[in-house]
Design an enzyme around this catalytic site. Structure first.
Site: not given
Length: 99
Positions: A62-64, A90
């Site tokens: 996961v990242c932004r 996110m």
């Protein structure tokens, strides 16, 4: 590349314990909150810290927003890891966060 939505990941977290979630965002982003139980390894550190990830386990990255995690998934897949990109990252996460 395999992908999962944030909603699907949240449901999976309710039914399965011990999921391997790797957050590849920068320190200042993670300080705003991350998925409980996730491990923080910045994207730039993935190649040197790849040995911290169990090759026999599945990992959710996961990242932004899903871009950097996609790059991490490409690299990890090339190294023989089973990974799934968290689409929307996110920005789409509506579940609990820990700070």
């Amino acid at each position: 590349m395999k992908e999962i939505t944030t909603t699907e990941l949240a449901k999976k977290m309710e039914t399965e314990k011990g999921l391997n979630i790797i957050d590849v965002r920068e320190d200042e982003e993670v300080a705003q909150g991350m998925i409980p139980g996730a491990k923080h390894i910045r994207l730039s550190e993935i190649p040197e810290r790849v040995n911290e990830m169990d090759k026999n386990q599945h990992h959710f990255i996961v990242c932004r927003s899903g871009g950097r995690s996609g790059k991490a998934c490409e690299f990890l897949s090339s190294q023989g890891y089973e990974v799934t990109n968290v689409a929307g990252g996110m920005l789409d996460w509506n579940g609990e966060v820990k700070k």
